[in-house]
Design a protein around this motif. Structure first.
Motif, PDB file in Angstrom:
ATOM      1  N   GLU A  12       0.845  -1.198   0.000  1.00 28.49           N
ATOM      2  CA  GLU A  12       0.000   0.000   0.000  1.00 28.49           C
ATOM      3  C   GLU A  12       0.881   1.248   0.000  1.00 28.49           C
ATOM      4  N   LYS A  13       1.648   1.374   1.067  1.00 26.15           N
ATOM      5  CA  LYS A  13       2.620   2.454   1.227  1.00 26.15           C
ATOM      6  C   LYS A  13       2.079   3.838   0.890  1.00 26.15           C
ATOM      7  N   ALA A  14       1.022   4.236   1.548  1.00 28.55           N
ATOM      8  CA  ALA A  14       0.405   5.542   1.306  1.00 28.55           C
ATOM      9  C   ALA A  14       1.258   6.700   1.829  1.00 28.55           C
ATOM     10  N   ALA A  15       2.022   6.514   2.898  1.00 27.34           N
ATOM     11  CA  ALA A  15       3.010   7.457   3.433  1.00 27.34           C
ATOM     12  C   ALA A  15       2.469   8.601   4.281  1.00 27.34           C
ATOM     13  N   CYS A  17       1.634   8.364   7.231  1.00 23.97           N
ATOM     14  CA  CYS A  17       2.265   8.146   8.529  1.00 23.97           C
ATOM     15  C   CYS A  17       3.650   8.785   8.597  1.00 23.97           C
ATOM     16  N   VAL A  18       4.400   8.669   7.522  1.00 18.95           N
ATOM     17  CA  VAL A  18       5.752   9.235   7.483  1.00 18.95           C
ATOM     18  C   VAL A  18       5.690  10.754   7.617  1.00 18.95           C
ATOM     19  N   GLU A  19       4.767  11.359   6.910  1.00 20.56           N
ATOM     20  CA  GLU A  19       4.629  12.812   6.932  1.00 20.56           C
ATOM     21  C   GLU A  19       4.196  13.320   8.303  1.00 20.56           C
ATOM     22  N   THR A  20       3.444  12.529   9.041  1.00 18.97           N
ATOM     23  CA  THR A  20       2.883  12.934  10.322  1.00 18.97           C
ATOM     24  C   THR A  20       3.827  12.692  11.500  1.00 18.97           C
ATOM     25  N   CYS A  21       4.699  11.727  11.403  1.00 18.48           N
ATOM     26  CA  CYS A  21       5.557  11.337  12.530  1.00 18.48           C
ATOM     27  C   CYS A  21       6.488  12.478  12.949  1.00 18.48           C
ATOM     28  N   PRO A  22       6.381  12.914  14.214  1.00 17.38           N
ATOM     29  CA  PRO A  22       7.209  14.028  14.676  1.00 17.38           C
ATOM     30  C   PRO A  22       8.669  13.665  14.958  1.00 17.38           C
ATOM     31  N   VAL A  23       8.987  12.363  15.030  1.00 18.18           N
ATOM     32  CA  VAL A  23      10.362  11.948  15.343  1.00 18.18           C
ATOM     33  C   VAL A  23      11.011  11.136  14.222  1.00 18.18           C
ATOM     34  N   ASP A  24      10.387  11.091  13.074  1.00 19.21           N
ATOM     35  CA  ASP A  24      10.943  10.388  11.910  1.00 19.21           C
ATOM     36  C   ASP A  24      11.354   8.946  12.216  1.00 19.21           C
ATOM     37  N   CYS A  25      10.465   8.199  12.864  1.00 19.44           N
ATOM     38  CA  CYS A  25      10.780   6.809  13.197  1.00 19.44           C
ATOM     39  C   CYS A  25      10.200   5.817  12.191  1.00 19.44           C
ATOM     40  N   ILE A  26       9.534   6.311  11.141  1.00 20.49           N
ATOM     41  CA  ILE A  26       8.924   5.426  10.153  1.00 20.49           C
ATOM     42  C   ILE A  26       9.774   5.442   8.887  1.00 20.49           C
ATOM     43  N   VAL A  27      10.161   4.234   8.459  1.00 23.85           N
ATOM     44  CA  VAL A  27      11.070   4.080   7.328  1.00 23.85           C
ATOM     45  C   VAL A  27      10.425   3.194   6.273  1.00 23.85           C
ATOM     46  N   GLU A  28      10.653   3.526   5.024  1.00 20.80           N
ATOM     47  CA  GLU A  28      10.108   2.738   3.916  1.00 20.80           C
ATOM     48  C   GLU A  28      10.985   1.528   3.643  1.00 20.80           C
ATOM     49  N   GLY A  29      10.343   0.353   3.607  1.00 15.91           N
ATOM     50  CA  GLY A  29      11.027  -0.873   3.207  1.00 15.91           C
ATOM     51  C   GLY A  29      10.655  -1.208   1.777  1.00 15.91           C
ATOM     52  N   ASP A  30      10.996  -2.399   1.332  1.00 18.27           N
ATOM     53  CA  ASP A  30      10.702  -2.805  -0.041  1.00 18.27           C
ATOM     54  C   ASP A  30       9.215  -2.850  -0.350  1.00 18.27           C
ATOM     55  N   ASP A  31       8.417  -3.352   0.605  1.00 18.33           N
ATOM     56  CA  ASP A  31       6.995  -3.538   0.313  1.00 18.33           C
ATOM     57  C   ASP A  31       6.049  -2.912   1.333  1.00 18.33           C
ATOM     58  N   MET A  32       6.597  -2.263   2.369  1.00 18.76           N
ATOM     59  CA  MET A  32       5.768  -1.604   3.377  1.00 18.76           C
ATOM     60  C   MET A  32       6.637  -0.661   4.200  1.00 18.76           C
ATOM     61  N   PHE A  33       6.000   0.065   5.118  1.00 21.17           N
ATOM     62  CA  PHE A  33       6.722   0.921   6.043  1.00 21.17           C
ATOM     63  C   PHE A  33       6.929   0.186   7.368  1.00 21.17           C
ATOM     64  N   TYR A  34       7.944   0.625   8.121  1.00 22.34           N
ATOM     65  CA  TYR A  34       8.265   0.027   9.414  1.00 22.34           C
ATOM     66  C   TYR A  34       8.495   1.134  10.428  1.00 22.34           C
ATOM     67  N   ILE A  35       8.138   0.862  11.696  1.00 28.03           N
ATOM     68  CA  ILE A  35       8.338   1.810  12.779  1.00 28.03           C
ATOM     69  C   ILE A  35       9.491   1.324  13.649  1.00 28.03           C
ATOM     70  N   ASP A  36      10.472   2.194  13.846  1.00 27.87           N
ATOM     71  CA  ASP A  36      11.611   1.872  14.708  1.00 27.87           C
ATOM     72  C   ASP A  36      11.139   1.973  16.164  1.00 27.87           C
ATOM     73  N   PRO A  37      11.070   0.850  16.881  1.00 33.39           N
ATOM     74  CA  PRO A  37      10.550   0.875  18.243  1.00 33.39           C
ATOM     75  C   PRO A  37      11.441   1.635  19.221  1.00 33.39           C
ATOM     76  N   ASP A  38      12.700   1.825  18.874  1.00 32.57           N
ATOM     77  CA  ASP A  38      13.613   2.545  19.753  1.00 32.57           C
ATOM     78  C   ASP A  38      13.466   4.064  19.626  1.00 32.57           C
ATOM     79  N   ILE A  39      12.863   4.519  18.551  1.00 30.60           N
ATOM     80  CA  ILE A  39      12.694   5.952  18.327  1.00 30.60           C
ATOM     81  C   ILE A  39      11.249   6.392  18.568  1.00 30.60           C
ATOM     82  N   CYS A  40      10.292   5.517  18.319  1.00 31.52           N
ATOM     83  CA  CYS A  40       8.865   5.830  18.474  1.00 31.52           C
ATOM     84  C   CYS A  40       8.585   6.383  19.876  1.00 31.52           C
ATOM     85  N   ILE A  41       7.861   7.510  19.930  1.00 30.23           N
ATOM     86  CA  ILE A  41       7.525   8.134  21.216  1.00 30.23           C
ATOM     87  C   ILE A  41       6.077   7.852  21.628  1.00 30.23           C
TER      88      ILE A  41
END
Length: 77
Positions: A12-15, A17-41
């Motif tokens: 899907e990768k609508a993005a 979420c990436v635009e909204t994240c205040p700490v830039d913890c969401i990264v695009e992978g090959d087929d979806m986005f992922y949230i870095d649990p160490d950065i997510c607030i």
């Protein structure tokens, strides 16, 4: 606790979420986005804007989607 992106995001990768994240913890992978649990607030901004409802707080991930908790973690190793 962090938020987790699950299977509805796959290919899907609508993005919004990436635009909204205040700490830039969401990264695009090959087929979806992922949230870095160490950065997510745990603000929930991404969950509110996800058009396919793929994002959950870790403790609320549906049982059949629980493998995505580890997939999100592993993406950042």
């Amino acid at each position: 606790m962090a938020f987790v992106i699950t299977s509805p995001c796959k290919d899907e990768k609508a993005a919004e979420c990436v635009e909204t994240c205040p700490v830039d913890c969401i990264v695009e992978g090959d087929d979806m986005f992922y949230i870095d649990p160490d950065i997510c607030i745990d603000c929930g901004a991404c969950e509110a804007v996800c058009p396919v409802e793929a994002i959950y707080p870790e403790e609320e991930v549906p049982e059949d989607e629980e493998k995505y908790i580890q997939l999100n973690r592993d993406f950042f190793k």
